[in-house]
Design an enzyme around this catalytic site. Structure first.
Site, mmCIF file in Angstrom:
data_model
loop_
_atom_site.group_PDB
_atom_site.id
_atom_site.type_symbol
_atom_site.label_atom_id
_atom_site.label_comp_id
_atom_site.label_asym_id
_atom_site.label_seq_id
_atom_site.Cartn_x
_atom_site.Cartn_y
_atom_site.Cartn_z
ATOM 1 N N GLU B 94 35.768 49.466 31.677
ATOM 2 C CA GLU B 94 37.056 50.011 32.111
ATOM 3 C C GLU B 94 37.345 51.305 31.347
ATOM 4 O O GLU B 94 38.462 51.792 31.339
ATOM 5 C CB GLU B 94 38.175 48.989 31.937
ATOM 6 C CG GLU B 94 38.412 48.521 30.528
ATOM 7 C CD GLU B 94 39.556 47.513 30.462
ATOM 8 O OE1 GLU B 94 39.361 46.403 30.952
ATOM 9 O OE2 GLU B 94 40.623 47.852 29.941
ATOM 10 N N CYS B 126 37.631 43.029 31.934
ATOM 11 C CA CYS B 126 36.648 42.545 30.950
ATOM 12 C C CYS B 126 35.476 41.801 31.554
ATOM 13 O O CYS B 126 34.613 41.332 30.829
ATOM 14 C CB CYS B 126 37.339 41.677 29.905
ATOM 15 S SG CYS B 126 38.561 42.583 28.949
ATOM 16 N N HIS B 249 34.771 34.672 26.781
ATOM 17 C CA HIS B 249 35.424 35.962 26.560
ATOM 18 C C HIS B 249 36.321 35.845 25.327
ATOM 19 O O HIS B 249 37.051 34.869 25.168
ATOM 20 C CB HIS B 249 36.233 36.363 27.790
ATOM 21 C CG HIS B 249 37.043 37.609 27.568
ATOM 22 N ND1 HIS B 249 36.470 38.776 27.136
ATOM 23 C CD2 HIS B 249 38.377 37.859 27.681
ATOM 24 C CE1 HIS B 249 37.418 39.703 27.003
ATOM 25 N NE2 HIS B 249 38.575 39.177 27.322
#
Lengths: 134, 361
Positions: B94, B126, B249
């Site tokens: 990103e 993400c 994550h």
């Protein structure tokens, strides 16, 4: 804007791609198509290893236009293990003292922007002290 | 979650025509570290609960292109293939350096992989990196290509003073997906779970993202990771005990530890991949750089669960089994811990300069 000029030499600048002389096996960087050792044609691309050592260096505090945001930075003559000596910035130096003969390795980094923040980003080789394996 | 019978749930696993795996992997983390205490000092009078110890910060001459190049060189060294054997290079991020112009062409040209190649940039907060991995599994698994390079890399943005400024780090990983017979870890299964959930976003021309505070937790991070992981576990008839390692994550230290406990994974299983405390949240690189740290120590036969999360929102889950090729290939490039241990602590002023937050004209 000098887009074609940067584009033309992108492979040598991104990845240290030079030439090898098919007649005397000399490694050439930058590529120049005629071997300076034997004077014959030398157009075979050659990927340099990126390993070398500091031949000499200096730190720039008064930069030329386009490099202001990076000051102070260090420029070195790097003797590549294949023979040629190239001029390049050193990067990721931190606090460690530099020495002539120090081993360095090539990394591809941002060099500067062409003209201003609207221009293309110019990438190219720099060298950093060889990272220690822990 | 919609209830599905057993047969339908098994069909949810993404199955390529031929089995694929990871032929090579590589990580990159820049050397600068901003301690979370520095952000607290400047914005909270030093009084704040710190979500991590410190985060990685890119140097002035680093961006997602340069960082992807180094991680990819490490991946190529481990895979031992010629760059011309790659048929795709996909970069998930990103923080692509250009708004319009692919990062992936810069990476491809630098690696010497052009011109017979697919190249493109992926964007899904993400999970852009794992989205690229799923695409690479399909590309190689269909037989269209033998090798594809998928990268997740970020130089994450955080508004000065915002909660995300403590954690928005820089780094990521590159994976060469190839045929199973040439893999150091075979990808057994993958499954993705996606809904439209606006927990975090950045509008066009805005420098910093917005996030929905507590909304980023239960309806976003936890819901998507748990659904993705649980569906993969159910459909593959495995339980947490069947896995040696797991990585989720990691936007902070709390979330991945909590979600691991909810799913039934132990601290020992997630410990080796939990890097956020020392490098911050590397966004598109966050879960998968944890995977590189696991592969650095894994042994033949170890099964690994990887679950990413991308705001917006979705999760990709993978189960992998390490092969005997790990032993010969692991040492062909720098281990992830070398990059983590290479650290130069900086103060907030240096951070502000390195991240371009000073108005110069």
């Amino acid at each position: 804007m000098e887009i074609p000029r940067h584009w033309r030499i992108r492979q040598q600048r991104y990845a240290l791609v030079g030439e090898v002389c098919p007649h005397c096996n000399a490694k050439l960087f930058p590529p120049r198509d005629i071997c300076p050792q034997c004077g014959e044609d030398a157009r075979t691309p050659y990927q340099f290893s990126g390993k070398g050592e500091i031949y000499s260096y200096t730190t720039i505090y008064e930069p030329p236009a386009g490099f202001e945001e990076y000051t102070p930075y260090t420029v070195a003559l790097v003797k590549l293990e294949e023979g040629p000596v190239v001029t390049a910035q050193l990067t990721d130096l931190g606090e460690q003292p530099l020495e002539i003969g120090m081993p360095v390795e090539m990394v591809t980094r941002k060099i500067r922007s062409d003209s201003d923040e609207r221009g293309m980003i110019i990438y190219g080789y720099k060298f950093r002290p060889v990272l220690s394996r822990q | 979650m919609t209830t599905l019978d057993k047969r339908q749930s098994e069909n949810l696993l993404l199955k390529p025509l031929r089995q694929v795996g990871i032929s090579g992997y590589g990580a990159y983390v820049p050397q600068y570290r901003l301690p979370a205490s520095e952000v607290a000092r400047v914005w909270m009078g030093g009084k704040a609960a710190l979500p991590i110890k410190e985060k990685s910060v890119p140097g002035l001459d680093e961006d997602v292109a340069t960082m992807s190049i180094e991680a990819s060189r490490n991946a190529l060294a481990r895979a031992g293939i010629h760059p011309q054997q790659l048929r795709a290079i996909w970069v998930g991020s990103e923080s692509h350096p250009y708004a319009v112009k692919p990062t992936s062409t810069i990476v491809a040209e630098t690696l010497g992989a052009t011109p017979n190649i697919q190249a493109g940039d992926w964007e899904f907060a993400c999970k852009a990196g794992t989205e690229a991995i799923v695409a690479a599994i399909g590309f190689v698994g269909s037989g269209m290509a033998d090798y594809a390079l998928a990268i997740g890399m970020d130089t994450a943005q955080g508004r000065p003073g915002d909660a995300l400024e403590y954690t928005a780090g820089a780094g990521g990983a590159a994976f060469i997906i190839g045929p199973a017979e040439d893999s150091l870890a075979v990808i057994e299964h993958s499954y993705s779970f996606v809904t439209d959930t606006p927990d975090f976003f950045r509008r066009q021309y805005q420098k910093y993202p917005e996030h929905a505070q507590r909304f980023t937790g239960d309806p976003a991070y936890f819901k998507h990771i748990i659904n993705a992981a649980q569906t993969l576990l159910n459909a593959s008839h495995t339980t947490p005990k069947d896995y040696r390692y797991a990585v989720f994550h990691q936007p902070n230290l709390k979330f991945p530890q909590k979600v691991a406990a909810q799913l039934g994974f132990t601290k020992e299983q997630i410990g080796p991949g939990l890097l956020v405390g020392n490098i911050g949240n590397t966004y598109a690189g966050s879960a998968i750089i944890g995977l590189t740290a696991i592969l650095d120590i894994a042994e033949e036969g170890d099964r690994i669960l990887v679950v990413s999360f991308g705001s917006g929102a979705g999760s990709d889950a993978f189960s992998l089994v390490v092969t005997d090729k790990i032993n010969k290939r692991r040492d062909l490039a720098r281990p992830t811990r070398d990059y983590i241990n290479r650290r130069i602590p900086i103060d907030y002023a240096t951070y502000v300069r390195l991240r371009g937050k000073l108005v110069m004209k």
